[in-house]
Design a protein around this motif. Structure first.
Motif, PDB file in Angstrom:
ATOM      1  N   TYR A  53       0.829  -1.198   0.000  1.00 51.56           N
ATOM      2  CA  TYR A  53       0.000   0.000   0.000  1.00 51.56           C
ATOM      3  C   TYR A  53       0.872   1.259   0.000  1.00 51.56           C
ATOM      4  O   TYR A  53       0.592   2.228  -0.710  1.00 51.56           O
ATOM      5  N   ARG A  54       1.925   1.242   0.810  1.00 48.30           N
ATOM      6  CA  ARG A  54       2.778   2.416   0.933  1.00 48.30           C
ATOM      7  C   ARG A  54       3.500   2.724  -0.385  1.00 48.30           C
ATOM      8  O   ARG A  54       3.447   3.848  -0.880  1.00 48.30           O
ATOM      9  N   GLU A  55       4.150   1.731  -0.955  1.00 48.46           N
ATOM     10  CA  GLU A  55       4.953   1.964  -2.146  1.00 48.46           C
ATOM     11  C   GLU A  55       4.086   2.147  -3.388  1.00 48.46           C
ATOM     12  O   GLU A  55       4.329   3.041  -4.207  1.00 48.46           O
ATOM     13  N   HIS A  56       3.072   1.304  -3.550  1.00 48.71           N
ATOM     14  CA  HIS A  56       2.199   1.408  -4.715  1.00 48.71           C
ATOM     15  C   HIS A  56       1.439   2.732  -4.671  1.00 48.71           C
ATOM     16  O   HIS A  56       1.321   3.422  -5.685  1.00 48.71           O
ATOM     17  N   GLY A  57       0.924   3.081  -3.497  1.00 49.46           N
ATOM     18  CA  GLY A  57       0.188   4.328  -3.357  1.00 49.46           C
ATOM     19  C   GLY A  57       1.067   5.531  -3.628  1.00 49.46           C
ATOM     20  O   GLY A  57       0.645   6.483  -4.280  1.00 49.46           O
ATOM     21  N   ARG A  58       2.293   5.502  -3.138  1.00 49.86           N
ATOM     22  CA  ARG A  58       3.177   6.646  -3.338  1.00 49.86           C
ATOM     23  C   ARG A  58       3.501   6.840  -4.811  1.00 49.86           C
ATOM     24  O   ARG A  58       3.559   7.973  -5.297  1.00 49.86           O
ATOM     25  N   ARG A  59       3.704   5.738  -5.543  1.00 53.09           N
ATOM     26  CA  ARG A  59       3.996   5.863  -6.974  1.00 53.09           C
ATOM     27  C   ARG A  59       2.827   6.501  -7.715  1.00 53.09           C
ATOM     28  O   ARG A  59       3.006   7.405  -8.526  1.00 53.09           O
ATOM     29  N   ARG A  60       1.622   6.012  -7.436  1.00 52.27           N
ATOM     30  CA  ARG A  60       0.444   6.581  -8.106  1.00 52.27           C
ATOM     31  C   ARG A  60       0.233   8.026  -7.668  1.00 52.27           C
ATOM     32  O   ARG A  60      -0.137   8.881  -8.478  1.00 52.27           O
ATOM     33  N   ALA A  61       0.419   8.304  -6.390  1.00 48.52           N
ATOM     34  CA  ALA A  61       0.227   9.660  -5.885  1.00 48.52           C
ATOM     35  C   ALA A  61       1.220  10.617  -6.520  1.00 48.52           C
ATOM     36  O   ALA A  61       0.876  11.757  -6.863  1.00 48.52           O
ATOM     37  N   THR A  62       2.461  10.179  -6.694  1.00 50.03           N
ATOM     38  CA  THR A  62       3.473  11.029  -7.316  1.00 50.03           C
ATOM     39  C   THR A  62       3.081  11.393  -8.736  1.00 50.03           C
ATOM     40  O   THR A  62       3.220  12.548  -9.167  1.00 50.03           O
ATOM     41  N   ALA A  63       2.565  10.415  -9.488  1.00 51.23           N
ATOM     42  CA  ALA A  63       2.135  10.684 -10.859  1.00 51.23           C
ATOM     43  C   ALA A  63       0.979  11.679 -10.886  1.00 51.23           C
ATOM     44  O   ALA A  63       0.945  12.605 -11.711  1.00 51.23           O
ATOM     45  N   LEU A  64       0.026  11.502  -9.986  1.00 51.02           N
ATOM     46  CA  LEU A  64      -1.121  12.401  -9.920  1.00 51.02           C
ATOM     47  C   LEU A  64      -0.696  13.809  -9.535  1.00 51.02           C
ATOM     48  O   LEU A  64      -1.118  14.802 -10.154  1.00 51.02           O
ATOM     49  N   LEU A  65       0.145  13.928  -8.515  1.00 49.21           N
ATOM     50  CA  LEU A  65       0.594  15.249  -8.069  1.00 49.21           C
ATOM     51  C   LEU A  65       1.419  15.947  -9.142  1.00 49.21           C
ATOM     52  O   LEU A  65       1.347  17.171  -9.297  1.00 49.21           O
ATOM     53  N   SER A  66       2.179  15.176  -9.891  1.00 44.16           N
ATOM     54  CA  SER A  66       2.969  15.766 -10.970  1.00 44.16           C
ATOM     55  C   SER A  66       2.053  16.387 -12.022  1.00 44.16           C
ATOM     56  O   SER A  66       2.292  17.505 -12.494  1.00 44.16           O
ATOM     57  N   THR A  67       0.994  15.668 -12.375  1.00 43.61           N
ATOM     58  CA  THR A  67       0.040  16.188 -13.360  1.00 43.61           C
ATOM     59  C   THR A  67      -0.638  17.454 -12.847  1.00 43.61           C
ATOM     60  O   THR A  67      -0.747  18.456 -13.560  1.00 43.61           O
ATOM     61  N   LEU A  68      -1.113  17.408 -11.603  1.00 46.44           N
ATOM     62  CA  LEU A  68      -1.815  18.561 -11.047  1.00 46.44           C
ATOM     63  C   LEU A  68      -0.882  19.758 -10.860  1.00 46.44           C
ATOM     64  O   LEU A  68      -1.280  20.907 -11.050  1.00 46.44           O
ATOM     65  N   THR A  69       0.376  19.500 -10.477  1.00 46.11           N
ATOM     66  CA  THR A  69       1.336  20.591 -10.305  1.00 46.11           C
ATOM     67  C   THR A  69       1.577  21.299 -11.627  1.00 46.11           C
ATOM     68  O   THR A  69       1.618  22.534 -11.699  1.00 46.11           O
ATOM     69  N   ARG A  70       1.717  20.519 -12.703  1.00 43.79           N
ATOM     70  CA  ARG A  70       1.894  21.118 -14.025  1.00 43.79           C
ATOM     71  C   ARG A  70       0.671  21.947 -14.399  1.00 43.79           C
ATOM     72  O   ARG A  70       0.773  23.044 -14.939  1.00 43.79           O
ATOM     73  N   MET A  71      -0.524  21.403 -14.111  1.00 42.05           N
ATOM     74  CA  MET A  71      -1.759  22.098 -14.446  1.00 42.05           C
ATOM     75  C   MET A  71      -1.864  23.423 -13.700  1.00 42.05           C
ATOM     76  O   MET A  71      -2.160  24.460 -14.282  1.00 42.05           O
ATOM     77  N   LEU A  72      -1.617  23.385 -12.392  1.00 43.55           N
ATOM     78  CA  LEU A  72      -1.718  24.607 -11.590  1.00 43.55           C
ATOM     79  C   LEU A  72      -0.652  25.611 -11.984  1.00 43.55           C
ATOM     80  O   LEU A  72      -0.882  26.822 -11.970  1.00 43.55           O
ATOM     81  N   GLY A  73       0.531  25.120 -12.322  1.00 45.38           N
ATOM     82  CA  GLY A  73       1.600  26.016 -12.758  1.00 45.38           C
ATOM     83  C   GLY A  73       1.246  26.715 -14.056  1.00 45.38           C
ATOM     84  O   GLY A  73       1.429  27.925 -14.198  1.00 45.38           O
ATOM     85  N   ARG A  74       0.695  25.967 -15.001  1.00 45.20           N
ATOM     86  CA  ARG A  74       0.287  26.570 -16.273  1.00 45.20           C
ATOM     87  C   ARG A  74      -0.849  27.567 -16.064  1.00 45.20           C
ATOM     88  O   ARG A  74      -0.972  28.555 -16.760  1.00 45.20           O
TER      89      ARG A  74
END
Length: 293
Positions: free
Chosen positions: A52-73
């Motif tokens: 749960y910890r490792e799998h969740g963190r990988r998916r969360a990182t991908a999601l946060l990366s997308t949202l960070t790019r969106m908010l930055g743009r």
């Protein structure tokens, strides 16, 4: 331990009237929440937690990366102050709500045929949402451990928005589980659930029996103020997880899990006292039946 990716079932309800959140981010959020609901009965407790910890963190990182790019743009400037950031995030959340993927009861029962009743299914959804929320907190907390965290205010904003979306998704699906889903079109249902999130309880029961009231419903200034206040508080609570000398990932995960579970208990307690419009709603969508819209 690695489990095969589970494709999104055809019965999902992708709320898709708004372009505020890219489809990629919406899909990642849905995948993160669903994966965190899984049970791993054949694995040892330590192995389950590690997955749960490792799998969740990988998916969360991908999601946060997308949202960070969106908010930055989008030019979201959180650094101007918590009040400004809360208002900006509130607008994003209101715009994004129709894109949050919400599963109908038939889909949920098909995914979890071993859930013998609403309470057991609700337990699964709440556990998954808390894990997803925790994974998002761990993801942004880990970023803060870098010597020079990149665009940290926007990272915090992205995590705050993602956690709110996970919680709104949970609230919507709990309404499905307890037989009191919002009526109306995609935007009206999303509006009802955002309002429930802001008020920390189930949607107004009168809207279920007054279609005209639901049709006229909109996220007004009072609800927007509450949403902004909730998001501002959430952002400020995350500041300790940003300190490089603390275990940022652990603090972020713990804070998020605690707050998401607190919200879930409040909404669930309210829904448990509601009377479903259809007394046979649970058996009407028994596993093996049609899960289409």
């Amino acid at each position: 331990m690695r489990l095969p990716h589970r494709p999104r079932p055809s019965g999902d309800d992708p709320l898709s009237n708004s372009s505020a959140v890219p489809g990629e981010a919406a899909e990642e959020l849905a995948a993160l929440s669903t994966e965190m609901e899984r049970s791993l009965p054949d694995a040892a407790p330590a192995a389950r937690q590690a997955w749960y910890r490792e799998h969740g963190r990988r998916r969360a990182t991908a999601l946060l990366s997308t949202l960070t790019r969106m908010l930055g743009r989008g030019g979201l400037v959180v650094a101007k102050g918590a009040g400004y950031g809360g208002r900006a995030l509130a607008e994003r959340l209101v715009q994004s709500a129709p894109r949050i993927p919400v599963r109908k009861l038939a889909t949920l029962r098909a995914q979890y045929p071993d859930a013998t009743g609403p309470e057991e299914l609700a337990d699964r959804l709440i556990t998954g949402a808390c894990r997803a929320s925790g994974a998002l907190g761990a993801g942004v907390g880990a970023a803060a451990m870098m010597p020079v965290p990149p665009a940290l205010p926007v990272e915090i904003a992205a995590e705050t928005l993602a956690v709110a979306a996970v919680e709104i998704k949970l609230i919507a699906e709990l309404h499905e589980v307890y037989g009191v889903p919002a009526a109306g079109n995609v935007t009206q249902r999303a509006t009802a659930y955002v309002t429930a999130w802001a008020n920390r309880r189930g949607i107004d029961g009168s809207l279920l029996v007054r279609p005209a009231g639901l049709a006229a419903m909109a996220v007004g200034s009072e609800v927007r103020r509450k949403v902004s206040k909730r998001l501002t508080r959430s952002s400020l609570r995350k500041l300790p997880s940003m300190l490089p000398f603390l275990v940022g990932a652990g603090i972020g995960a713990t804070l998020n899990r605690r707050e998401t579970r607190k919200l879930a208990v409040q909404v669930r307690t309210d829904l448990q006292h509601r009377t479903p419009a259809d007394a046979g709603y649970w058996t009407a969508v028994a596993p093996g039946g049609d899960v289409s819209e």
